[in-house]
Design a protein around this motif. Structure first.
Motif, PDB file in Angstrom:
ATOM      1  N   ARG A 160      -2.238  -8.994   0.293  1.00 31.24           N
ATOM      2  CA  ARG A 160      -1.085  -9.341   1.127  1.00 31.24           C
ATOM      3  C   ARG A 160       0.125  -8.548   0.648  1.00 31.24           C
ATOM      4  O   ARG A 160       0.518  -8.658  -0.515  1.00 31.24           O
ATOM      5  N   ASN A 161       0.705  -7.770   1.548  1.00 30.81           N
ATOM      6  CA  ASN A 161       1.943  -7.075   1.219  1.00 30.81           C
ATOM      7  C   ASN A 161       3.085  -7.900   1.793  1.00 30.81           C
ATOM      8  O   ASN A 161       3.472  -7.742   2.951  1.00 30.81           O
ATOM      9  N   LEU A 162       3.625  -8.783   0.969  1.00 29.52           N
ATOM     10  CA  LEU A 162       4.660  -9.708   1.408  1.00 29.52           C
ATOM     11  C   LEU A 162       6.060  -9.106   1.314  1.00 29.52           C
ATOM     12  O   LEU A 162       7.025  -9.740   1.727  1.00 29.52           O
ATOM     13  N   GLY A 163       6.139  -7.895   0.799  1.00 26.43           N
ATOM     14  CA  GLY A 163       7.426  -7.222   0.649  1.00 26.43           C
ATOM     15  C   GLY A 163       7.831  -6.467   1.901  1.00 26.43           C
ATOM     16  O   GLY A 163       7.262  -6.655   2.982  1.00 26.43           O
ATOM     17  N   ASP A 164       8.823  -5.581   1.738  1.00 27.62           N
ATOM     18  CA  ASP A 164       9.325  -4.814   2.886  1.00 27.62           C
ATOM     19  C   ASP A 164       9.074  -3.318   2.738  1.00 27.62           C
ATOM     20  O   ASP A 164       9.568  -2.522   3.523  1.00 27.62           O
ATOM     21  N   LYS A 165       8.267  -2.926   1.717  1.00 27.33           N
ATOM     22  CA  LYS A 165       7.930  -1.516   1.506  1.00 27.33           C
ATOM     23  C   LYS A 165       6.415  -1.377   1.413  1.00 27.33           C
ATOM     24  O   LYS A 165       5.720  -2.312   1.010  1.00 27.33           O
ATOM     25  N   PRO A 166       5.882  -0.208   1.736  1.00 26.74           N
ATOM     26  CA  PRO A 166       4.441   0.003   1.605  1.00 26.74           C
ATOM     27  C   PRO A 166       3.980  -0.129   0.155  1.00 26.74           C
ATOM     28  O   PRO A 166       4.764   0.091  -0.776  1.00 26.74           O
ATOM     29  N   ALA A 167       2.721  -0.474  -0.017  1.00 30.47           N
ATOM     30  CA  ALA A 167       2.082  -0.522  -1.330  1.00 30.47           C
ATOM     31  C   ALA A 167       0.856   0.383  -1.277  1.00 30.47           C
ATOM     32  O   ALA A 167       0.052   0.276  -0.341  1.00 30.47           O
ATOM     33  N   THR A 168       0.717   1.270  -2.255  1.00 33.04           N
ATOM     34  CA  THR A 168      -0.438   2.165  -2.310  1.00 33.04           C
ATOM     35  C   THR A 168      -1.281   1.802  -3.519  1.00 33.04           C
ATOM     36  O   THR A 168      -0.753   1.641  -4.623  1.00 33.04           O
ATOM     37  N   MET A 169      -2.588   1.677  -3.281  1.00 34.69           N
ATOM     38  CA  MET A 169      -3.514   1.279  -4.334  1.00 34.69           C
ATOM     39  C   MET A 169      -4.676   2.254  -4.438  1.00 34.69           C
ATOM     40  O   MET A 169      -5.067   2.874  -3.446  1.00 34.69           O
ATOM     41  N   LEU A 170      -5.207   2.367  -5.644  1.00 34.88           N
ATOM     42  CA  LEU A 170      -6.421   3.119  -5.899  1.00 34.88           C
ATOM     43  C   LEU A 170      -7.491   2.098  -6.261  1.00 34.88           C
ATOM     44  O   LEU A 170      -7.257   1.221  -7.100  1.00 34.88           O
ATOM     45  N   PHE A 171      -8.641   2.197  -5.609  1.00 35.28           N
ATOM     46  CA  PHE A 171      -9.742   1.264  -5.835  1.00 35.28           C
ATOM     47  C   PHE A 171     -10.965   2.023  -6.328  1.00 35.28           C
ATOM     48  O   PHE A 171     -11.330   3.061  -5.757  1.00 35.28           O
TER      49      PHE A 171
END
Length: 183
Positions: A160-171
Protein backbone atom coordinates in the motif's frame (compact mmCIF):
# COMPACT_ATOMS: atom_id res chain seq x y z
CA UNK A 1 10.37 2.26 -16.98
CA UNK A 2 13.70 2.23 -18.77
CA UNK A 3 16.31 0.28 -16.85
CA UNK A 4 19.84 -0.47 -18.00
CA UNK A 5 20.72 -4.15 -17.49
CA UNK A 6 24.33 -5.36 -17.64
CA UNK A 7 24.83 -9.13 -17.76
CA UNK A 8 28.25 -10.66 -17.07
CA UNK A 9 29.29 -14.28 -17.16
CA UNK A 10 32.09 -16.63 -18.07
CA UNK A 11 33.15 -16.94 -21.69
CA UNK A 12 34.09 -20.18 -23.42
CA UNK A 13 37.72 -19.35 -22.62
CA UNK A 14 36.95 -19.42 -18.87
CA UNK A 15 37.37 -15.66 -18.44
CA UNK A 16 34.76 -13.23 -17.18
CA UNK A 17 33.15 -11.09 -19.85
CA UNK A 18 30.22 -8.78 -20.42
CA UNK A 19 27.52 -10.67 -22.27
CA UNK A 20 25.06 -7.82 -22.74
CA UNK A 21 24.57 -4.17 -21.84
CA UNK A 22 21.34 -2.43 -22.71
CA UNK A 23 17.76 -1.74 -21.78
CA UNK A 24 16.01 -4.48 -19.84
CA UNK A 25 13.81 -6.13 -22.45
CA UNK A 26 10.73 -6.66 -20.29
CA UNK A 27 9.66 -3.32 -18.83
CA UNK A 28 6.17 -1.88 -18.81
CA UNK A 29 4.58 1.44 -17.99
CA UNK A 30 0.89 0.91 -17.27
CA UNK A 31 -1.60 3.06 -19.12
CA UNK A 32 -4.54 2.30 -16.80
CA UNK A 33 -2.71 3.45 -13.65
CA UNK A 34 -0.43 6.44 -14.32
CA UNK A 35 2.90 5.98 -12.57
CA UNK A 36 2.63 2.21 -12.15
CA UNK A 37 5.56 0.39 -13.75
CA UNK A 38 7.02 -3.11 -13.61
CA UNK A 39 10.14 -4.70 -15.04
CA UNK A 40 11.30 -8.30 -14.96
CA UNK A 41 15.08 -7.90 -14.97
CA UNK A 42 16.24 -11.52 -14.79
CA UNK A 43 14.82 -15.01 -14.42
CA UNK A 44 16.48 -18.32 -13.59
CA UNK A 45 15.28 -21.91 -13.39
CA UNK A 46 16.40 -24.48 -10.83
CA UNK A 47 18.39 -26.24 -13.57
CA UNK A 48 20.56 -23.22 -14.43
CA UNK A 49 24.30 -23.50 -13.92
CA UNK A 50 27.18 -21.03 -13.91
CA UNK A 51 30.59 -21.03 -15.53
CA UNK A 52 29.36 -22.76 -18.68
CA UNK A 53 30.25 -20.12 -21.25
CA UNK A 54 26.57 -19.50 -21.98
CA UNK A 55 23.81 -17.69 -20.13
CA UNK A 56 20.16 -18.41 -20.75
CA UNK A 57 18.16 -15.18 -20.71
CA UNK A 58 14.68 -16.42 -19.82
CA UNK A 59 13.41 -12.93 -19.04
CA UNK A 60 11.18 -12.52 -22.09
CA UNK A 61 9.27 -15.79 -21.78
CA UNK A 62 9.25 -16.32 -17.99
CA UNK A 63 6.31 -15.64 -15.72
CA UNK A 64 6.90 -13.22 -12.87
CA UNK A 65 6.76 -15.94 -10.17
CA UNK A 66 9.45 -18.63 -10.17
CA UNK A 67 8.96 -22.35 -9.82
CA UNK A 68 10.65 -24.02 -6.86
CA UNK A 69 14.40 -23.37 -7.09
CA UNK A 70 14.05 -20.61 -9.68
CA UNK A 71 14.49 -16.88 -9.11
CA UNK A 72 13.04 -13.64 -10.38
CA UNK A 73 14.51 -10.15 -10.13
CA UNK A 74 12.02 -7.37 -10.69
CA UNK A 75 11.57 -3.68 -10.10
CA UNK A 76 8.17 -2.11 -9.47
CA UNK A 77 7.12 1.52 -9.05
CA UNK A 78 3.91 1.99 -7.10
CA UNK A 79 2.07 5.30 -7.53
CA UNK A 80 0.18 6.61 -4.50
CA UNK A 81 -2.93 4.51 -3.78
CA UNK A 82 -5.00 7.67 -4.35
CA UNK A 83 -4.43 7.17 -8.11
CA UNK A 84 -6.60 4.05 -7.93
CA UNK A 85 -9.25 5.79 -5.84
CA UNK A 86 -10.09 8.31 -8.56
CA UNK A 87 -13.66 8.32 -9.87
CA UNK A 88 -12.44 7.50 -13.39
CA UNK A 89 -10.35 4.48 -12.31
CA UNK A 90 -11.31 1.42 -14.38
CA UNK A 91 -10.52 -1.63 -12.24
CA UNK A 92 -11.41 -4.10 -14.98
CA UNK A 93 -9.09 -2.41 -17.48
CA UNK A 94 -6.28 -2.36 -14.91
CA UNK A 95 -6.83 -6.05 -14.13
CA UNK A 96 -6.64 -6.96 -17.82
CA UNK A 97 -3.49 -4.88 -18.34
CA UNK A 98 -1.89 -6.31 -15.18
CA UNK A 99 -2.62 -9.86 -16.37
CA UNK A 100 -1.09 -9.14 -19.78
CA UNK A 101 2.03 -7.34 -18.53
CA UNK A 102 2.79 -9.28 -15.34
CA UNK A 103 1.78 -12.89 -16.10
CA UNK A 104 2.22 -15.41 -13.32
CA UNK A 105 2.07 -12.75 -10.62
CA UNK A 106 -1.28 -11.32 -11.69
CA UNK A 107 -2.96 -14.68 -11.12
CA UNK A 108 -1.91 -14.68 -7.45
CA UNK A 109 -4.00 -11.58 -6.67
CA UNK A 110 -7.39 -11.95 -4.99
CA UNK A 111 -10.27 -10.21 -6.81
CA UNK A 112 -12.31 -9.77 -3.61
CA UNK A 113 -9.38 -8.31 -1.65
CA UNK A 114 -7.58 -5.71 -3.80
CA UNK A 115 -3.80 -5.97 -3.62
CA UNK A 116 -3.75 -9.13 -1.49
CA UNK A 117 -1.73 -11.98 -2.95
CA UNK A 118 0.37 -15.02 -2.03
CA UNK A 119 3.30 -16.54 -3.90
CA UNK A 120 5.18 -19.77 -3.31
CA UNK A 121 8.47 -17.97 -2.79
CA UNK A 122 10.87 -16.42 -0.33
CA UNK A 123 10.89 -12.72 -1.20
CA UNK A 124 13.56 -10.13 -0.52
CA UNK A 125 11.84 -6.74 -0.87
CA UNK A 126 14.01 -3.60 -0.92
CA UNK A 127 12.67 -0.05 -0.97
CA UNK A 128 14.83 1.96 -3.39
CA UNK A 129 12.88 5.23 -3.29
CA UNK A 130 9.92 6.54 -1.34
CA UNK A 131 7.86 4.87 1.37
CA UNK A 132 5.47 1.94 1.20
CA UNK A 133 3.37 -0.02 3.66
CA UNK A 134 3.43 -3.81 3.85
CA UNK A 135 0.03 -5.11 4.95
CA UNK A 136 -0.53 -8.67 6.14
CA UNK A 137 -3.76 -10.65 5.94
CA UNK A 138 -4.79 -9.79 9.51
CA UNK A 139 -4.53 -6.05 8.78
CA UNK A 140 -1.17 -5.61 10.52
CA UNK A 141 0.95 -3.00 8.73
CA UNK A 142 4.53 -1.79 8.75
CA UNK A 143 5.87 1.29 6.96
CA UNK A 144 9.10 0.76 5.04
CA UNK A 145 11.31 3.64 3.95
CA UNK A 146 14.17 4.03 1.49
CA UNK A 147 16.80 1.28 1.80
CA UNK A 148 14.73 -0.75 4.26
CA UNK A 149 14.09 -4.43 3.57
CA UNK A 150 11.31 -6.94 4.16
CA UNK A 151 11.77 -10.70 3.89
CA UNK A 152 8.63 -12.72 3.28
CA UNK A 153 8.10 -16.47 3.48
CA UNK A 154 5.16 -17.21 1.21
CA UNK A 155 2.74 -15.19 3.33
CA UNK A 156 -0.40 -13.41 2.15
CA UNK A 157 0.20 -9.67 1.83
CA UNK A 158 -0.40 -6.41 -0.05
CA UNK A 159 1.69 -3.33 -0.79
CA UNK A 160 0.00 0.00 0.00
CA UNK A 161 1.42 3.35 -1.02
CA UNK A 162 -0.42 5.57 1.44
CA UNK A 163 1.79 8.57 0.73
CA UNK A 164 1.67 11.18 -2.02
CA UNK A 165 4.86 10.19 -3.91
CA UNK A 166 5.75 7.07 -5.91
CA UNK A 167 7.62 4.23 -4.23
CA UNK A 168 10.10 2.09 -6.18
CA UNK A 169 11.04 -1.37 -4.97
CA UNK A 170 13.41 -4.12 -6.03
CA UNK A 171 12.13 -7.66 -5.47
CA UNK A 172 14.09 -10.91 -5.50
CA UNK A 173 11.77 -13.94 -5.46
CA UNK A 174 13.23 -17.37 -4.79
CA UNK A 175 10.77 -20.13 -5.70
CA UNK A 176 10.00 -22.51 -2.83
CA UNK A 177 7.84 -25.54 -2.13
CA UNK A 178 4.81 -24.80 0.04
CA UNK A 179 4.34 -27.06 3.06
CA UNK A 180 1.38 -29.33 2.50
CA UNK A 181 2.25 -30.08 -1.13
CA UNK A 182 0.99 -26.98 -2.96
CA UNK A 183 3.60 -25.42 -5.25
Amino acid sequence: MKIRRVVAGTGADGKAKFLSDGAAPRSALFTTVPGFAAALLWATDASDSVGTGAVDDRTCEAGFVPESGGTRLMMVTFPPDAVMMRADFDGAAFGAEFGRLVPGLAETFEPDHPGMHTTDSIDYDIVLEGEITLELDDGAQVLLRRHEVAVQHGNRHAWRNLGDKPATMLFVLVGARRAGGRG
